[in-house]
Design an enzyme around this catalytic site. Sequence first.
Site, PDB file in Angstrom:
ATOM      1  N   LYS A   1      39.994  71.564  39.016  1.00 59.48           N
ATOM      2  CA  LYS A   1      40.134  71.440  40.341  1.00 59.48           C
ATOM      3  C   LYS A   1      40.321  73.013  41.097  1.00 59.48           C
ATOM      4  O   LYS A   1      39.368  73.111  42.199  1.00 59.48           O
ATOM      5  CB  LYS A   1      41.342  70.559  40.726  1.00 59.48           C
TER       6      LYS A   1
ATOM      7  N   ARG B   1      49.082  69.303  43.503  1.00 60.27           N
ATOM      8  CA  ARG B   1      48.301  68.331  42.726  1.00 60.27           C
ATOM      9  C   ARG B   1      48.148  68.943  41.214  1.00 60.27           C
ATOM     10  O   ARG B   1      48.112  70.469  41.257  1.00 60.27           O
ATOM     11  CB  ARG B   1      46.906  68.172  43.022  1.00 60.27           C
TER      12      ARG B   1
ATOM     13  N   GLY C   1      44.149  60.440  36.873  1.00 61.68           N
ATOM     14  CA  GLY C   1      45.195  59.709  37.099  1.00 61.68           C
ATOM     15  C   GLY C   1      46.715  59.944  36.299  1.00 61.68           C
ATOM     16  O   GLY C   1      47.509  59.199  36.186  1.00 61.68           O
TER      17      GLY C   1
ATOM     18  N   MET D   1      48.191  62.690  35.434  1.00 64.26           N
ATOM     19  CA  MET D   1      49.318  63.542  35.388  1.00 64.26           C
ATOM     20  C   MET D   1      49.815  63.248  37.377  1.00 64.26           C
ATOM     21  O   MET D   1      49.352  62.456  37.870  1.00 64.26           O
ATOM     22  CB  MET D   1      48.984  65.164  35.503  1.00 64.26           C
TER      23      MET D   1
ATOM     24  N   ARG E   1      33.596  68.291  41.395  1.00 62.35           N
ATOM     25  CA  ARG E   1      33.331  68.558  39.960  1.00 62.35           C
ATOM     26  C   ARG E   1      32.403  67.642  39.497  1.00 62.35           C
ATOM     27  O   ARG E   1      31.543  66.934  40.150  1.00 62.35           O
ATOM     28  CB  ARG E   1      34.852  67.968  39.257  1.00 62.35           C
TER      29      ARG E   1
ATOM     30  N   HIS F   1      36.254  48.340   5.910  1.00 62.62           N
ATOM     31  CA  HIS F   1      35.026  48.256   5.510  1.00 62.62           C
ATOM     32  C   HIS F   1      33.889  47.541   6.319  1.00 62.62           C
ATOM     33  O   HIS F   1      32.879  47.958   6.670  1.00 62.62           O
ATOM     34  CB  HIS F   1      35.117  47.160   4.321  1.00 62.62           C
TER      35      HIS F   1
ATOM     36  N   ARG G   1      20.330  53.884  -1.280  1.00 59.51           N
ATOM     37  CA  ARG G   1      21.388  53.523  -2.248  1.00 59.51           C
ATOM     38  C   ARG G   1      21.043  52.231  -3.104  1.00 59.51           C
ATOM     39  O   ARG G   1      21.040  51.098  -2.502  1.00 59.51           O
ATOM     40  CB  ARG G   1      22.653  53.380  -1.520  1.00 59.51           C
TER      41      ARG G   1
ATOM     42  N   ARG H   1      18.070  57.044  -4.740  1.00 58.92           N
ATOM     43  CA  ARG H   1      19.201  57.685  -5.666  1.00 58.92           C
ATOM     44  C   ARG H   1      19.244  56.413  -6.876  1.00 58.92           C
ATOM     45  O   ARG H   1      19.412  55.372  -6.510  1.00 58.92           O
ATOM     46  CB  ARG H   1      20.490  57.785  -4.844  1.00 58.92           C
TER      47      ARG H   1
ATOM     48  N   GLU I   1      28.160  66.483  -4.489  1.00 57.97           N
ATOM     49  CA  GLU I   1      29.135  65.829  -4.246  1.00 57.97           C
ATOM     50  C   GLU I   1      30.380  66.087  -4.863  1.00 57.97           C
ATOM     51  O   GLU I   1      31.478  65.275  -4.987  1.00 57.97           O
ATOM     52  CB  GLU I   1      28.779  64.304  -3.944  1.00 57.97           C
TER      53      GLU I   1
ATOM     54  N   SER J   1      20.909  67.024  -2.144  1.00 61.63           N
ATOM     55  CA  SER J   1      21.582  66.492  -0.821  1.00 61.63           C
ATOM     56  C   SER J   1      22.966  66.290  -0.864  1.00 61.63           C
ATOM     57  O   SER J   1      23.619  66.105  -1.865  1.00 61.63           O
ATOM     58  CB  SER J   1      20.948  64.962  -1.118  1.00 61.63           C
TER      59      SER J   1
ATOM     60  N   GLY K   1      26.416  64.988  -0.564  1.00 63.81           N
ATOM     61  CA  GLY K   1      27.034  63.755  -0.522  1.00 63.81           C
ATOM     62  C   GLY K   1      28.392  64.140   0.116  1.00 63.81           C
ATOM     63  O   GLY K   1      29.419  64.213  -0.716  1.00 63.81           O
ATOM     64  N   THR K   2      28.586  64.245   1.272  1.00 65.84           N
ATOM     65  CA  THR K   2      29.929  64.816   1.739  1.00 65.84           C
ATOM     66  C   THR K   2      30.984  63.609   1.805  1.00 65.84           C
ATOM     67  O   THR K   2      31.786  64.309   2.357  1.00 65.84           O
ATOM     68  CB  THR K   2      29.554  65.528   3.315  1.00 65.84           C
ATOM     69  N   ASN K   3      30.636  62.579   1.578  1.00 66.90           N
ATOM     70  CA  ASN K   3      31.265  61.466   1.663  1.00 66.90           C
ATOM     71  C   ASN K   3      32.236  61.952   0.376  1.00 66.90           C
ATOM     72  O   ASN K   3      33.684  61.966   0.330  1.00 66.90           O
ATOM     73  CB  ASN K   3      30.900  60.005   1.459  1.00 66.90           C
ATOM     74  N   ASP K   4      31.904  61.898  -0.818  1.00 65.05           N
ATOM     75  CA  ASP K   4      32.189  62.082  -1.995  1.00 65.05           C
ATOM     76  C   ASP K   4      33.038  63.435  -1.942  1.00 65.05           C
ATOM     77  O   ASP K   4      33.936  63.798  -2.686  1.00 65.05           O
ATOM     78  CB  ASP K   4      31.507  61.846  -3.226  1.00 65.05           C
TER      79      ASP K   4
ATOM     80  N   CYS L   1      23.434  63.629   3.373  1.00 68.90           N
ATOM     81  CA  CYS L   1      23.334  62.251   3.488  1.00 68.90           C
ATOM     82  C   CYS L   1      24.607  61.271   3.578  1.00 68.90           C
ATOM     83  O   CYS L   1      24.797  60.111   3.528  1.00 68.90           O
ATOM     84  CB  CYS L   1      22.332  61.676   2.255  1.00 68.90           C
TER      85      CYS L   1
ATOM     86  N   TYR M   1      17.178  68.953   6.427  1.00 65.80           N
ATOM     87  CA  TYR M   1      17.430  67.922   7.106  1.00 65.80           C
ATOM     88  C   TYR M   1      18.889  67.367   7.149  1.00 65.80           C
ATOM     89  O   TYR M   1      19.750  67.604   6.181  1.00 65.80           O
ATOM     90  CB  TYR M   1      16.212  67.071   6.765  1.00 65.80           C
TER      91      TYR M   1
END
Length: 888
Positions: free
Chosen positions: A26, A96, A105, A107, A352, A468, A574, A630, A758, A777, A779-782, A844, A864
């Site tokens: 502001k 203000r 709204g 503050m 704004r 899940h 998978r 896989r 992974e 590839s 496997g960033t989950n594992d 992936c 990719y």
Amino acid sequence: MTKWVYTFGDGAAEGRAGDRDLLGGKGANLAEMCRLGLPVPPGFTITTEACNAYYSAARSYPEALAGQVGEALTHLEQLTGRRLGDPSRLLLVSVRSGARASMPGMMDTVLNLGLNDATVEALATESGDARFAYDSYRRFIQMYSDVVLGVDHEVFEEILEDEKANRGAELDTELTAEDWKAIIGLYKAKVEEESGAPFPQDPEQQLWGAIGAVFSSWMNARAITYRRLHDIPEDWGTAVNVQAMVFGNMGETSATGVAFTRNPSTGERALYGEFLVNAQGEDVVAGIRTPQNITEVARIDAGSDKPSLEKIMPEAFASFVAISQKLEKHYRDMQDLEFTIERGKLWMLQARSGKRTAKAALRIAVDMASEGLISQEEAVARIDPGSLDQLLHPTIDPKAKRDVIAVGLPASPGAATGEIAFSSHEAEDMRAIGKRVILVRIETSPEDIHGMHAAEGILTTRGGMTSHAAVVARGMGKPCVSGAGTLRVDYRAGTLTVMGRTFRKGDVITVDGGTGQVLNGAVPMQQPELSGDFASVMKWADGIRRMKVRTNAETPADARTARSFGAEGIGLCRTEHMFFEGERIIAMREMILSDTEAGRRAALAKLLPMQRSDFVELFEIMAGLPVTIRLLDPPLHEFLPKSDEEIDEVATVMNLSPSALRRRTEALHEFNPMLGHRGCRLAVSYPEIAEMQARAIFEAAVEAGRATGRPVVPEVMVPLVGLKKELDFIKARIDAVAADVMKEKGETIGYLTGTMIELPRAAVRAHVIAETAEFFSFGTNDLTQTTFGISRDDASVFLETYRQKGIIEQDPFVTLDKEGVGEFVRMAAQKGRATRPDIKLGICGEHGGDPASIHFCEDVGLDYVSCSPFRVPIARLAAAQAAIRKAG
Ligand code: PEP
Ligand code: MG
């Protein structure tokens, strides 16, 4: 000496738009509007740094602040020719908040500051309107007492209602100056009673009270929650804007309003806004009176009989139109404006960037690019990739009536209507006879995959945003409401009950995964619109991005959806998900539970044709695009029969006694299956599984290649590799099968063999693994699970605690932890390339569809990203934005 205060007014300002971090949104824009020569009531801004200093010093002001505020006030008094507290030349101010990011709204604000028992008389004389003056004073007492003195505004509302009733008045406007005077007396008495001190009369004391209250409101519960929800750091602080008051409530030639330079819900290029005659801004916000349209066109569209601003105040309207155009051009973006008209004179109170729906964002960006206001690149950069989610699913028609029976978590966006099914079997059976189904469960498990597939939408009464059901539904792009705790599901009775209402199998409900609402019956929907502006932005994005975008898909439906969203191949198929359906799970269980290789091979022989036909279909849909398949990955226990019924079923097929089979399942029990017998370890123990899968892949490649005329180059991916020798061992089998199939078919098949990265060990040894692997590839989950040493299935509970306690900012399973997990990715990419310069690199894990993580992938130079089908457009856009940022 630190400069804590910046002045603005009369065509000049010490700050500017670029000072947003210091002056808040502001304050920075008020300064900018002054520089543009627009009519802005003069004032000054106390910086966000002062707010931070205030908190670091246990809520006391920096020493130099008082002096600087004093000087700024003098400057303001000079500009206006008025003085705070001086009845002969009365100055009133507003105080203000204004943080870097707008926090609507959250503050506090105080208006009409400077009024007291004496100055109210002066205001009455000057305005010639005693009623207005006393009304303003009572508003001030009410607001100030609430915000600064902590007297709940309800107590004032009660007094006001009583007094109106005593006078037989229905509306505030029926009260006279004398009535307001009397009410002010009651208000002041109440303040003294509640706060233990008389209402402060000294304007300077009032001013400091208000400044302190605005700073303090940075830490109120509302603001803290809002920051957490919007990832706004606490150390940004809020600025305080002190500004000369202008009055929209000085009679019928005064007004106040808000407007957008383009329609914020459709993006249409037309001034869009509302105003109230004889009102203060707070009246518009409070929504007690119905506001009027600003333009005639909008009034006619809305079928309103209340005159437009264009009609009743044509001059002020004309200057407002000119200013709004000037501001939009200047900021090169749609503006959200606040204004006040005081006795015919227009004042700008705020400008704004306007908030807008995803649909409007696309239209505005595309229009502005074609108007030449911004470049195509800027248009692409401006769209929030995450917001596209709103556009890719059917949604409930905003005009539809909603009979809401419960509200849970908005776990996966979009809305769906269908008949209730209480089990996955029921869902499949109902689907098979052409019904649309909502799968209603207390919670879901991996075994419900088929039911979730069969359903249009999913509703669970337990579980959070990472349950899940939520994760799988998001992956499938199916609407899901999770954790609707007020609903009671009784599987045995086949009922869903809530507050005296009972729903049974076959009853129709609707879930709105965008809001978490569960609705009775069918509700009219809007279909997603993927052409037009969406297509234009996507095309521009595709022209800009470097990284390819693939999808994680194993069903033909998912693969087709992903293709329609622009996927350039499959980055992860998978295969285990293919083994849960119908006959397959039985053959799969037979395979797992056999003691002998021969037994396993017999069961695998049953699976081979099914697996092959799956791959043929996927290859055909992908028509020559790369497909990464896989090999079997999950711990075997996920496939084991659990109920007696299931055990009996498999025992019959295998010619075994149920008790023998039960012993075998018990023997397969693992304490920590995610770190157990899974991934490539399965293929090492049972090479015949990998061989069957490789055969299915290569035979399908030949078949699909012949059918489509486009050669298929499958990428065979080995999961959970930690040692080069694991990969060597399995690759030898794959190569042998490939050679056999080529010989049998009399055809060469191009294929790649690679691995997932992974495990930390794989990342550390990537240069060695790359001697064998033709692609990686991530496997960033594992990899997240194993780097942090936290279970991906159990972490959500304590990760939320970590977030609340400020130990982590984001869930590392959602947004890649750059410093830790990301370091492994970076290192493995470098090491892999050092050994094999043309090694293909992709991601992936779930992070492949997360915009912030996609930026990281661009930085590391991956080839990719691969993500679930419904995230493909998001990833295309985010990849383009990442490329723009890297280049810029
Ligand atoms: C991964 O671990 O990141 C991955 C994609 O595999 P999954 O989620 O199937 O374990
Ligand atoms: Mg994995």
